[in-house]
Design a protein around this motif. Sequence first.
Motif, PDB file in Angstrom:
ATOM      1  N   ILE A   1       0.837  -1.208   0.000  1.00 58.04           N
ATOM      2  CA  ILE A   1       0.000   0.000   0.000  1.00 58.04           C
ATOM      3  C   ILE A   1       0.868   1.252   0.000  1.00 58.04           C
ATOM      4  CG2 ILE A   1      -1.643   1.329   1.391  1.00 58.04           C
ATOM      5  CD1 ILE A   1      -2.856  -1.395   2.229  1.00 58.04           C
ATOM      6  N   ARG A   2       1.920   1.264   0.789  1.00 55.67           N
ATOM      7  CA  ARG A   2       2.810   2.417   0.854  1.00 55.67           C
ATOM      8  C   ARG A   2       3.506   2.641  -0.492  1.00 55.67           C
ATOM      9  NH1 ARG A   2       7.887   2.577   4.796  1.00 55.67           N
ATOM     10  NH2 ARG A   2       8.622   1.236   3.125  1.00 55.67           N
ATOM     11  N   SER A   3       3.949   1.594  -1.132  1.00 59.42           N
ATOM     12  CA  SER A   3       4.600   1.714  -2.447  1.00 59.42           C
ATOM     13  C   SER A   3       3.623   2.244  -3.485  1.00 59.42           C
ATOM     14  CB  SER A   3       5.138   0.361  -2.899  1.00 59.42           C
ATOM     15  OG  SER A   3       6.130  -0.103  -2.028  1.00 59.42           O
ATOM     16  N   TYR A   4       2.398   1.765  -3.438  1.00 57.84           N
ATOM     17  CA  TYR A   4       1.372   2.223  -4.375  1.00 57.84           C
ATOM     18  C   TYR A   4       1.080   3.702  -4.183  1.00 57.84           C
ATOM     19  CZ  TYR A   4      -3.138   2.563  -6.709  1.00 57.84           C
ATOM     20  OH  TYR A   4      -4.180   2.946  -7.514  1.00 57.84           O
ATOM     21  N   ARG A   5       0.953   4.142  -2.942  1.00 58.22           N
ATOM     22  CA  ARG A   5       0.677   5.549  -2.670  1.00 58.22           C
ATOM     23  C   ARG A   5       1.837   6.437  -3.113  1.00 58.22           C
ATOM     24  NH1 ARG A   5      -1.390   6.660   3.131  1.00 58.22           N
ATOM     25  NH2 ARG A   5      -1.820   8.659   2.155  1.00 58.22           N
ATOM     26  N   ARG A   6       3.071   5.994  -2.909  1.00 56.70           N
ATOM     27  CA  ARG A   6       4.235   6.757  -3.361  1.00 56.70           C
ATOM     28  C   ARG A   6       4.255   6.868  -4.879  1.00 56.70           C
ATOM     29  NH1 ARG A   6       9.370   4.784   0.317  1.00 56.70           N
ATOM     30  NH2 ARG A   6       8.703   5.810   2.229  1.00 56.70           N
ATOM     31  N   ALA A   7       3.914   5.799  -5.576  1.00 59.43           N
ATOM     32  CA  ALA A   7       3.888   5.821  -7.037  1.00 59.43           C
ATOM     33  C   ALA A   7       2.826   6.794  -7.532  1.00 59.43           C
ATOM     34  CB  ALA A   7       3.630   4.423  -7.581  1.00 59.43           C
ATOM     35  N   LEU A   8       1.663   6.803  -6.905  1.00 59.55           N
ATOM     36  CA  LEU A   8       0.609   7.748  -7.287  1.00 59.55           C
ATOM     37  C   LEU A   8       1.054   9.189  -7.060  1.00 59.55           C
ATOM     38  CD1 LEU A   8      -2.698   6.122  -5.973  1.00 59.55           C
ATOM     39  CD2 LEU A   8      -1.918   6.342  -8.330  1.00 59.55           C
ATOM     40  N   LYS A   9       1.685   9.444  -5.929  1.00 56.12           N
ATOM     41  CA  LYS A   9       2.147  10.794  -5.618  1.00 56.12           C
ATOM     42  C   LYS A   9       3.203  11.246  -6.620  1.00 56.12           C
ATOM     43  CE  LYS A   9       4.071  13.568  -1.888  1.00 56.12           C
ATOM     44  NZ  LYS A   9       4.607  13.574  -0.534  1.00 56.12           N
ATOM     45  N   LYS A  10       4.136  10.357  -6.955  1.00 61.81           N
ATOM     46  CA  LYS A  10       5.183  10.691  -7.910  1.00 61.81           C
ATOM     47  C   LYS A  10       4.583  10.979  -9.284  1.00 61.81           C
ATOM     48  CE  LYS A  10       9.521   8.951  -9.773  1.00 61.81           C
ATOM     49  NZ  LYS A  10      10.457   7.828  -9.796  1.00 61.81           N
ATOM     50  N   ARG A  11       3.621  10.191  -9.709  1.00 66.24           N
ATOM     51  CA  ARG A  11       2.974  10.402 -11.006  1.00 66.24           C
ATOM     52  C   ARG A  11       2.230  11.737 -11.038  1.00 66.24           C
ATOM     53  NH1 ARG A  11      -1.191   6.007 -12.702  1.00 66.24           N
ATOM     54  NH2 ARG A  11      -2.393   7.145 -11.159  1.00 66.24           N
ATOM     55  N   ASP A  12       1.545  12.087  -9.949  1.00 64.40           N
ATOM     56  CA  ASP A  12       0.846  13.366  -9.883  1.00 64.40           C
ATOM     57  C   ASP A  12       1.825  14.535  -9.935  1.00 64.40           C
ATOM     58  OD1 ASP A  12      -1.591  12.117  -9.750  1.00 64.40           O
ATOM     59  OD2 ASP A  12      -1.793  12.328  -7.565  1.00 64.40           O
ATOM     60  N   GLU A  13       2.964  14.422  -9.241  1.00 62.55           N
ATOM     61  CA  GLU A  13       3.962  15.494  -9.268  1.00 62.55           C
ATOM     62  C   GLU A  13       4.554  15.663 -10.657  1.00 62.55           C
ATOM     63  OE1 GLU A  13       6.762  14.390  -6.280  1.00 62.55           O
ATOM     64  OE2 GLU A  13       5.515  15.116  -4.635  1.00 62.55           O
ATOM     65  N   GLU A  14       4.803  14.568 -11.364  1.00 64.05           N
ATOM     66  CA  GLU A  14       5.339  14.646 -12.717  1.00 64.05           C
ATOM     67  C   GLU A  14       4.329  15.273 -13.664  1.00 64.05           C
ATOM     68  OE1 GLU A  14       6.547  10.728 -13.789  1.00 64.05           O
ATOM     69  OE2 GLU A  14       8.313  10.761 -12.473  1.00 64.05           O
ATOM     70  N   ALA A  15       3.054  14.918 -13.513  1.00 64.48           N
ATOM     71  CA  ALA A  15       2.013  15.495 -14.361  1.00 64.48           C
ATOM     72  C   ALA A  15       1.893  16.992 -14.097  1.00 64.48           C
ATOM     73  CB  ALA A  15       0.675  14.802 -14.107  1.00 64.48           C
ATOM     74  N   HIS A  16       1.991  17.388 -12.844  1.00 62.77           N
ATOM     75  CA  HIS A  16       1.911  18.809 -12.503  1.00 62.77           C
ATOM     76  C   HIS A  16       3.117  19.559 -13.066  1.00 62.77           C
ATOM     77  CE1 HIS A  16       0.990  22.434 -10.358  1.00 62.77           C
ATOM     78  NE2 HIS A  16       2.192  22.420  -9.805  1.00 62.77           N
TER      79      HIS A  16
END
Length: 79
Positions: free
Chosen positions: A18-33
Amino acid sequence: MGRLLFFALIAVLAFWVIRSYRRALKKRDEEAHRESSSLEGEDMVRCTHCGVHLPRSESITSEGKFFCSEEHRRLHLQP
């Protein structure tokens, strides 16, 4: 005792996934931004005298023409 260790291991693994999944989502959102903000830029203009490209906010405008410096504006507009 074996069951307790087994369930503890399952809980740790679930927490890690779960922690790895949440980090991946956060990283993807930061890259998109970051990509969307880099697309929002400023218009570039070309100096009429020397041809250098520069942001419109840094240029000097005279008679509808853009210049990179006051000296180039003066040189270009001399008779």
